[in-house]
Design a protein around this motif. Structure first.
Motif, PDB file in Angstrom:
ATOM      1  N   LEU A  19       0.804  -1.209   0.000  1.00 33.16           N
ATOM      2  CA  LEU A  19       0.000   0.000   0.000  1.00 33.16           C
ATOM      3  C   LEU A  19       0.844   1.268   0.000  1.00 33.16           C
ATOM      4  O   LEU A  19       0.305   2.376  -0.069  1.00 33.16           O
ATOM      5  CB  LEU A  19      -0.946   0.009   1.209  1.00 33.16           C
ATOM      6  CG  LEU A  19      -1.980  -1.124   1.257  1.00 33.16           C
ATOM      7  CD1 LEU A  19      -2.754  -1.072   2.565  1.00 33.16           C
ATOM      8  CD2 LEU A  19      -2.930  -1.043   0.065  1.00 33.16           C
ATOM      9  N   ALA A  20       2.149   1.132   0.093  1.00 28.08           N
ATOM     10  CA  ALA A  20       3.020   2.299  -0.014  1.00 28.08           C
ATOM     11  C   ALA A  20       2.789   2.955  -1.372  1.00 28.08           C
ATOM     12  O   ALA A  20       2.706   2.264  -2.393  1.00 28.08           O
ATOM     13  CB  ALA A  20       4.481   1.891   0.131  1.00 28.08           C
ATOM     14  N   PRO A  21       2.651   4.284  -1.422  1.00 29.02           N
ATOM     15  CA  PRO A  21       2.302   4.949  -2.687  1.00 29.02           C
ATOM     16  C   PRO A  21       3.224   4.612  -3.845  1.00 29.02           C
ATOM     17  O   PRO A  21       2.762   4.506  -4.987  1.00 29.02           O
ATOM     18  CB  PRO A  21       2.377   6.435  -2.322  1.00 29.02           C
ATOM     19  CG  PRO A  21       2.065   6.475  -0.859  1.00 29.02           C
ATOM     20  CD  PRO A  21       2.684   5.240  -0.292  1.00 29.02           C
ATOM     21  N   ILE A  33       1.470  -0.199   8.904  1.00 30.05           N
ATOM     22  CA  ILE A  33       0.678   0.039   7.698  1.00 30.05           C
ATOM     23  C   ILE A  33       1.139   1.349   7.058  1.00 30.05           C
ATOM     24  O   ILE A  33       1.214   2.373   7.730  1.00 30.05           O
ATOM     25  CB  ILE A  33      -0.823   0.143   8.041  1.00 30.05           C
ATOM     26  CG1 ILE A  33      -1.285  -1.087   8.830  1.00 30.05           C
ATOM     27  CG2 ILE A  33      -1.645   0.295   6.762  1.00 30.05           C
ATOM     28  CD1 ILE A  33      -2.718  -0.970   9.329  1.00 30.05           C
ATOM     29  N   PRO A  34       1.450   1.356   5.775  1.00 34.30           N
ATOM     30  CA  PRO A  34       1.747   2.628   5.111  1.00 34.30           C
ATOM     31  C   PRO A  34       0.584   3.595   5.297  1.00 34.30           C
ATOM     32  O   PRO A  34      -0.582   3.227   5.082  1.00 34.30           O
ATOM     33  CB  PRO A  34       1.923   2.235   3.642  1.00 34.30           C
ATOM     34  CG  PRO A  34       2.347   0.796   3.689  1.00 34.30           C
ATOM     35  CD  PRO A  34       1.598   0.210   4.846  1.00 34.30           C
ATOM     36  N   HIS A  66      -3.284   3.854   4.313  1.00 30.05           N
ATOM     37  CA  HIS A  66      -3.541   3.887   2.874  1.00 30.05           C
ATOM     38  C   HIS A  66      -4.443   2.732   2.467  1.00 30.05           C
ATOM     39  O   HIS A  66      -4.362   1.620   3.011  1.00 30.05           O
ATOM     40  CB  HIS A  66      -2.232   3.805   2.092  1.00 30.05           C
ATOM     41  CG  HIS A  66      -1.405   5.050   2.176  1.00 30.05           C
ATOM     42  ND1 HIS A  66      -1.954   6.312   2.183  1.00 30.05           N
ATOM     43  CD2 HIS A  66      -0.061   5.228   2.248  1.00 30.05           C
ATOM     44  CE1 HIS A  66      -0.986   7.213   2.253  1.00 30.05           C
ATOM     45  NE2 HIS A  66       0.173   6.574   2.303  1.00 30.05           N
ATOM     46  N   HIS A  67      -5.285   3.026   1.489  1.00 27.69           N
ATOM     47  CA  HIS A  67      -6.214   2.043   0.944  1.00 27.69           C
ATOM     48  C   HIS A  67      -6.768   2.656  -0.335  1.00 27.69           C
ATOM     49  O   HIS A  67      -6.811   3.883  -0.488  1.00 27.69           O
ATOM     50  CB  HIS A  67      -7.351   1.759   1.941  1.00 27.69           C
ATOM     51  CG  HIS A  67      -8.246   0.617   1.555  1.00 27.69           C
ATOM     52  ND1 HIS A  67      -9.248   0.743   0.611  1.00 27.69           N
ATOM     53  CD2 HIS A  67      -8.307  -0.671   1.987  1.00 27.69           C
ATOM     54  CE1 HIS A  67      -9.871  -0.421   0.482  1.00 27.69           C
ATOM     55  NE2 HIS A  67      -9.326  -1.294   1.295  1.00 27.69           N
ATOM     56  N   PRO A  81      -9.734   8.808   0.745  1.00 24.44           N
ATOM     57  CA  PRO A  81      -9.838  10.040  -0.040  1.00 24.44           C
ATOM     58  C   PRO A  81      -8.469  10.515  -0.516  1.00 24.44           C
ATOM     59  O   PRO A  81      -7.533  10.632   0.268  1.00 24.44           O
ATOM     60  CB  PRO A  81     -10.470  11.026   0.944  1.00 24.44           C
ATOM     61  CG  PRO A  81     -11.278  10.166   1.858  1.00 24.44           C
ATOM     62  CD  PRO A  81     -10.456   8.913   2.033  1.00 24.44           C
ATOM     63  N   GLY A  82      -8.378  10.759  -1.810  1.00 23.71           N
ATOM     64  CA  GLY A  82      -7.150  11.276  -2.392  1.00 23.71           C
ATOM     65  C   GLY A  82      -6.108  10.249  -2.782  1.00 23.71           C
ATOM     66  O   GLY A  82      -5.145  10.590  -3.483  1.00 23.71           O
ATOM     67  N   PHE A  83      -6.254   8.979  -2.386  1.00 24.68           N
ATOM     68  CA  PHE A  83      -5.174   8.023  -2.601  1.00 24.68           C
ATOM     69  C   PHE A  83      -5.029   7.631  -4.070  1.00 24.68           C
ATOM     70  O   PHE A  83      -3.913   7.482  -4.581  1.00 24.68           O
ATOM     71  CB  PHE A  83      -5.376   6.780  -1.743  1.00 24.68           C
ATOM     72  CG  PHE A  83      -4.185   5.859  -1.723  1.00 24.68           C
ATOM     73  CD1 PHE A  83      -2.954   6.312  -1.281  1.00 24.68           C
ATOM     74  CD2 PHE A  83      -4.277   4.555  -2.159  1.00 24.68           C
ATOM     75  CE1 PHE A  83      -1.837   5.478  -1.261  1.00 24.68           C
ATOM     76  CE2 PHE A  83      -3.174   3.702  -2.145  1.00 24.68           C
ATOM     77  CZ  PHE A  83      -1.951   4.179  -1.696  1.00 24.68           C
ATOM     78  N   LEU A  84      -6.131   7.436  -4.795  1.00 19.81           N
ATOM     79  CA  LEU A  84      -6.026   7.119  -6.221  1.00 19.81           C
ATOM     80  C   LEU A  84      -5.556   8.336  -7.013  1.00 19.81           C
ATOM     81  O   LEU A  84      -4.883   8.185  -8.031  1.00 19.81           O
ATOM     82  CB  LEU A  84      -7.360   6.599  -6.750  1.00 19.81           C
ATOM     83  CG  LEU A  84      -7.550   5.076  -6.743  1.00 19.81           C
ATOM     84  CD1 LEU A  84      -6.577   4.409  -7.680  1.00 19.81           C
ATOM     85  CD2 LEU A  84      -7.397   4.503  -5.344  1.00 19.81           C
TER      86      LEU A  84
END
Length: 543
Positions: free
Chosen positions: A182-184, A286-287, A294-295, A299-302
């Protein structure tokens, strides 16, 4: 050798490290681009990456198999941290293969199979992600490919970049490797591919059929960048800064763990909590960032992982098929209007294209309570946001399955929108559009436009599915007493709805049930959107 292009906006303040790492000392391009890519024709192309610090980087563009001089060449100096960027001049659309060479000292990256054509960016959730191999028309496509060898002017001119994610919206509890992913910088992978039965099997069916239709109508290479991710809500695709900067959406990114934010809706938070249950219980690393773990639903992750990396890649427009995860309650439907506006505004700002075409799919018929209101919101958004188009898919849905298999007509309807709105071709593209409803002596008159040559063959029977609202707010069935063409406006249609007491009618709606049946079509078989409009005393048009 496959290299990569990085696309990110300078205005967003991307910072480079103070000193290059060993990896940065290599000549590289960002992996969002690579061999077999299609670059947007008729627009300058920005390339950048890393090289040994302070080294001269040479970029040359030429045609494969031509003994002529290089078409264009650019020379730039890598900075002290190894970063560099360069701009190639705009090129016309062509089925000829281009070569790009990048050299720095003794290192070289070469692409030998690059086309210039029309590039579209496809995003959304599972119905955009839905693969060709699981669509209804897949067997017919395989037969077509077997009967017609692929060359540069048929399916071989459709190229695609397909994103692959660590994990998206599926159920279950994730293991350590998945959580670490899940790290960007690890969450999204992907590469460009050429057409073959094997390579396109997992490709977005909607995006593919959009590209196939455009290829046939434009006779230009087509590039499809597919970053769709199953289950993802709209807010995951908008930057946190854009959400925070609007009072209508700022609560979606308020301080604290997003998993506890009730504004985000129960389903998304419960699914994400299920995915992360073991990691949370066992206190894994968890990142995460200041808004929580992150998941794909965060909000904002994609935006961070799937949109921002591409935002300087020139594209002709956007394809969007999403909404199911934002239509689960009346509150979420009401909230979606502002989120969608921020999505369109922020993407256009990121690409520095204020008129960037944004084509989206209206949710089809399905037995979910709040979908009629969501479809009406989508209709209103298309009417109020410039340079957008909505593909109506009401009759393509499955009452009991959120993943209808009829993807080919969805892609083709998006292509019709692009052909008319973007490329200026004269074709029916919206389905009939309601203009107005006004009071008569014994009936209510509803007018539509964009019918083409008349009612489509699918609508051979008398249109149905209309209801009227009385002064007490109750909805009653309205029968169509007459339907005829408008002699003053050829191609328009007038429906006269029979009401016992028309003077009591306040509003008219059409196809308002969750799994409604489409009955109004144009002459090409495109359906009218469901709608709800007020009844006017005067003959005022709706648009």
């Amino acid at each position: 050798m496959i290299g990569f292009l990085v696309i990110t906006a300078l205005s967003f303040g991307v910072q480079s490290p103070a000193a290059p790492s060993p990896d940065q000392a290599r000549l590289k391009l960002d992996p969002v681009f690579g061999e077999h890519m299609v670059l947007q024709c008729e627009q300058p192309v920005l390339l950048w990456g890393t090289a040994p610090p302070n080294i001269r980087v040479h970029i040359a563009l030429g045609l494969v198999g031509r003994d002529t001089d290089t078409i264009a060449s650019v020379h730039v100096n890598a900075k002290a941290d190894g970063s560099w960027q360069a701009e190639l001049p705009a090129q016309p659309a062509s089925f000829e293969r281009y070569r790009i060479d990048i050299l720095a000292n003794s290192q070289m990256v070469r692409f030998e199979d690059v086309l210039f054509g029309e590039v579209w960016f496809a995003a959304g959730q599972s119905n955009m992600e839905w693969p060709l191999s699981r669509s209804e028309a897949w067997p017919a496509l395989l037969e077509r490919m077997a009967a017609n060898p692929i060359d540069a002017r048929n399916l071989g001119a459709i190229r695609f970049y397909q994103a692959a994610y660590t994990a998206t919206g599926a159920g279950g509890t994730w293991d350590q490797a998945t959580v670490d992913g899940l790290a960007p910088d690890r969450f999204r992978q992907g590469s460009w591919s050429v057409t073959s039965p094997k390579s396109i099997a997992s490709m977005s069916a909607v995006a593919w059929y959009f590209g196939d239709e455009l290829l046939g109508k434009l006779d230009r290479p087509i590039g499809l960048i597919d970053v769709a991710a199953g289950g993802t809500p709209t807010e995951a695709w908008v930057s946190r800064e854009a959400l925070a900067g609007d009072p209508r959406t700022s609560e979606l990114v308020r301080a604290g763990n997003w998993l506890d934010n009730e504004m985000l809706g129960a389903w998304c938070r419960e699914r994400a909590s299920q995915n992360l249950a073991r990691a949370l219980e066992d206190n894994w690393q968890i990142p995460q960032d200041e808004t929580g773990p992150h998941h794909a639903f965060q909000p904002g992750f994609l935006w961070q992982t799937a949109v921002e990396p591409f935002m300087r890649v020139p594209v002709r427009g956007v394809l969007w098929y999403q909404g199911e995860s934002n239509a689960g309650s009346a509150e979420r439907v009401a909230q979606h209007e502002a989120i969608f506006r921020r999505l369109v505004e922020s993407w256009r700002a990121a690409w520095a294209q204020p008129d960037l075409p944004f084509l989206f799919v209206q949710l089809p018929a399905m037995n979910r309570e709040h979908w009629p209101a969501f479809r009406e919101q989508q209709r209103q958004l298309e009417r109020s946001i410039a340079h957008t188009g909505m593909a109506v898919t009401l009759e393509l849905g499955d009452p009991n399955d959120v993943h209808p298999r009829r993807k080919q007509p969805v892609g083709e309807r998006l292509a019709r929108l692009a052909r008319h709105l973007v490329y200026g071709q004269d074709c029916l593209h919206t389905g009939p559009r309601v203009i107005r409803a006004y009071l008569g002596e014994k009936h209510i008159t509803v007018e539509f436009t964009a019918f083409g040559d008349g009612m489509g063959k699918k609508g051979a029977h008398l249109p149905a599915g209309f209801e009227w609202q009385d002064q007490e707010g109750r909805w009653r069935i309205a029968d169509v007493g007459e339907w005829r063409s408008d002699s003053a406006a050829p191609g328009d249609l007038i429906l006269e709805l029979i009401l016992a007491t028309p003077e009591r009618a306040q509003a008219i709606r059409y196809a308002w049930a969750p799994a409604a049946t489409a009955t109004v079509f144009d002459s090409d078989g495109l359906p009218a959107s469901p709608f709800l409009i007020r009844i006017e005393k005067s003959e005022q048009r709706e648009d």
